[in-house]
Design a protein around this motif. Structure first.
Motif, mmCIF file in Angstrom:
data_model
loop_
_atom_site.group_PDB
_atom_site.id
_atom_site.type_symbol
_atom_site.label_atom_id
_atom_site.label_comp_id
_atom_site.label_asym_id
_atom_site.label_seq_id
_atom_site.Cartn_x
_atom_site.Cartn_y
_atom_site.Cartn_z
ATOM 1 N N ARG A 178 0.820 -1.215 0.000
ATOM 2 C CA ARG A 178 0.000 0.000 0.000
ATOM 3 C C ARG A 178 0.856 1.268 0.000
ATOM 4 N NH1 ARG A 178 -5.151 -1.246 4.040
ATOM 5 N NH2 ARG A 178 -5.811 -3.187 3.015
ATOM 6 N N TRP A 179 2.131 1.111 0.296
ATOM 7 C CA TRP A 179 3.027 2.266 0.337
ATOM 8 C C TRP A 179 3.704 2.539 -1.001
ATOM 9 C CZ3 TRP A 179 4.118 5.654 4.321
ATOM 10 C CH2 TRP A 179 3.472 5.386 5.525
ATOM 11 N N LEU A 180 3.446 1.724 -2.002
ATOM 12 C CA LEU A 180 4.183 1.837 -3.258
ATOM 13 C C LEU A 180 4.013 3.206 -3.906
ATOM 14 C CD1 LEU A 180 5.961 0.322 -5.296
ATOM 15 C CD2 LEU A 180 3.861 -0.414 -6.435
ATOM 16 N N GLY A 227 16.546 -8.157 -11.790
ATOM 17 C CA GLY A 227 17.395 -7.834 -12.923
ATOM 18 C C GLY A 227 17.713 -6.364 -13.040
ATOM 19 N N THR A 228 17.335 -5.585 -12.038
ATOM 20 C CA THR A 228 17.565 -4.145 -12.120
ATOM 21 C C THR A 228 18.989 -3.753 -11.757
ATOM 22 O OG1 THR A 228 16.955 -3.684 -9.812
ATOM 23 C CG2 THR A 228 15.158 -3.798 -11.432
ATOM 24 N N ALA A 277 7.608 -4.638 -10.655
ATOM 25 C CA ALA A 277 6.536 -4.684 -11.651
ATOM 26 C C ALA A 277 6.111 -3.291 -12.094
ATOM 27 C CB ALA A 277 5.338 -5.439 -11.085
ATOM 28 N N ALA A 278 6.266 -2.305 -11.197
ATOM 29 C CA ALA A 278 5.901 -0.929 -11.524
ATOM 30 C C ALA A 278 6.974 -0.222 -12.349
ATOM 31 C CB ALA A 278 5.630 -0.144 -10.244
ATOM 32 N N GLY A 279 8.108 -0.871 -12.563
ATOM 33 C CA GLY A 279 9.172 -0.290 -13.370
ATOM 34 C C GLY A 279 9.934 0.820 -12.696
ATOM 35 N N LEU A 280 9.909 0.850 -11.369
ATOM 36 C CA LEU A 280 10.611 1.901 -10.625
ATOM 37 C C LEU A 280 12.079 1.537 -10.462
ATOM 38 C CD1 LEU A 280 7.782 2.485 -8.009
ATOM 39 C CD2 LEU A 280 8.312 3.871 -10.020
ATOM 40 N N GLY A 281 12.923 2.564 -10.269
ATOM 41 C CA GLY A 281 14.343 2.291 -10.403
ATOM 42 C C GLY A 281 15.261 2.714 -9.288
ATOM 43 N N ALA A 282 14.758 3.122 -8.134
ATOM 44 C CA ALA A 282 15.656 3.532 -7.061
ATOM 45 C C ALA A 282 16.402 2.331 -6.496
ATOM 46 C CB ALA A 282 14.871 4.219 -5.945
ATOM 47 N N ALA A 283 17.590 2.590 -5.973
ATOM 48 C CA ALA A 283 18.320 1.541 -5.263
ATOM 49 C C ALA A 283 17.541 1.162 -4.006
ATOM 50 C CB ALA A 283 19.715 2.033 -4.890
#
Length: 359
Positions: free
Chosen positions: A194-196, A249-250, A225-231
């Protein structure tokens, strides 16, 4: 062979063995770590029994499900101690359970706690084998700031004592390093995803995740799945959790732990060989939380051997310098804690690539 018995059976069947209450989660959010933790404790007990046991007695393990509400677990452990069913406690489980168990024991029997924890909590007969935030996460935070330019951080964890105090330590470290906290949250069990949107909206460079077990798995799956990219730096991600996520795989998912299955040191390779020989190639994967239960049982035995007794005052008197060897190598208690290198690993598919050890 070291038997693992349930509490009811242990109460009904008196034994001449030294019985250790093994508190590990086999249900709840951390239930995925239970099978490996039980195996590792069994391996330690069997090796000790093959060498003559402890204080001339064979070891038995009495399994207590540490995945239930903290007070429920503590009440069961206290009852087992009061009835003489168990003479010591070892385990890996959430810190809220540990706090209640320590209070319920009130120093009557020794307790070795294996996983990373928030620090403090010293009490008679309680010994810690895991890392505090200063050792486990602060060097990794510094490394990510320096190498990944991670200056904007979101802190997200479950709503209990370990994440709260880890976040407090992280805020201090981040401020000192010139980084900022752009958001923070504590999620109830089962509520992490819920925090996404809130995390994504804060546009962090990095996320410190103190979620545990299935909540950590669920959030990381949703994040990818949302395609977000932070470490993402995790304080409780181990091999089973990475498998549950489906791998990564990020190149931006990190874990900081004292032990990983893929360590190539001689002690780690030797431990992995013994584990595989005992439980077979299809056994639950080795991981830090499971491996910690091997260490906890071994350290209890080492303390009893030094003291020649199970009495807490005698154990406390000889605890300084008590030493065991595990998959991490040689571990020595100092001020009832262990100081040992921590490894920062990056998820690479379904495996961890070890980036750097921190002393």
């Amino acid at each position: 062979m070291a038997a693992v018995v349930d509490p009811l059976e242990a109460r009904l069947l008196p034994s001449g063995s030294l019985r250790i209450g093994l508190v590990v989660p086999v249900s709840g959010v951390l239930g995925l770590v239970g099978p490996c933790a039980i195996n590792c404790a069994v391996l330690a007990a069997e090796e000790l029994n093959a060498a003559g046991g402890v204080l001339g007695r064979p070891l038995e393990l009495v399994l207590v499900d540490g995945g239930r509400p903290a007070r429920e677990v503590a009440a069961e452990v206290a009852g087992l101690v009061a009835s003489g069913t168990i003479q010591a406690v070892a385990g890996t489980h959430a810190s809220d359970v540990r706090v209640e168990v320590v209070a319920a024991l009130a120093g009557r029997v020794p307790f070795v706690y294996a996983p990373p924890y928030e620090g403090g909590g010293h009490a008679p007969g309680v010994y810690f084998l895991g890392e505090t935030p200063r050792r486990q996460l602060e060097p990794a935070i510094d490394w990510l700031i320096r190498t990944r330019r991670a200056h904007r951080w979101f802190l997200l964890g479950n709503d209990y004592v370990w994440p709260r105090l880890v976040h407090a330590a992280a805020r201090v470290r981040l401020r000192a390093a010139g980084a900022s906290v752009v958001g923070e949250g504590l999620a109830g069990y089962g509520q992490a995803t819920r925090w996404l949107d809130r995390v994504a909206g804060a546009r962090p460079d990095a996320i410190l995740l103190t979620l545990i077990g299935s909540d950590l798995v669920a959030f990381n799956r949703a994040y990818a799945a949302a395609g977000l990219g932070a470490a993402r730096l995790c304080g409780a991600l181990e091999e089973h959790g990475l498998l549950g996520i489906g791998g990564d795989g990020t190149g931006e998912l990190y874990a900081s732990m004292g032990y990983f299955r893929d360590l190539t040191t001689e002690p780690a390779l030797d431990f992995a060989e013994r584990y595989a020989a005992r439980f077979g190639p299809d056994a639950p994967m080795l991981n830090a939380h499971g491996h910690g239960c091997y260490e906890a049982v071994a350290m209890l035995a080492a303390l009893c051997g030094r003291a020649g007794s199970l009495a807490v005052p005698a154990l406390d008197a000889v605890a300084e310098g008590a030493t065991i060897t595990s998959g991490r190598g040689r571990l020595t208690l100092r001020d009832r804690q262990v100081a040992h290198p921590v490894h920062l690993a990056r998820a690479d598919g379904l495996q961890f690539f070890l980036e750097k050890p921190f002393l």
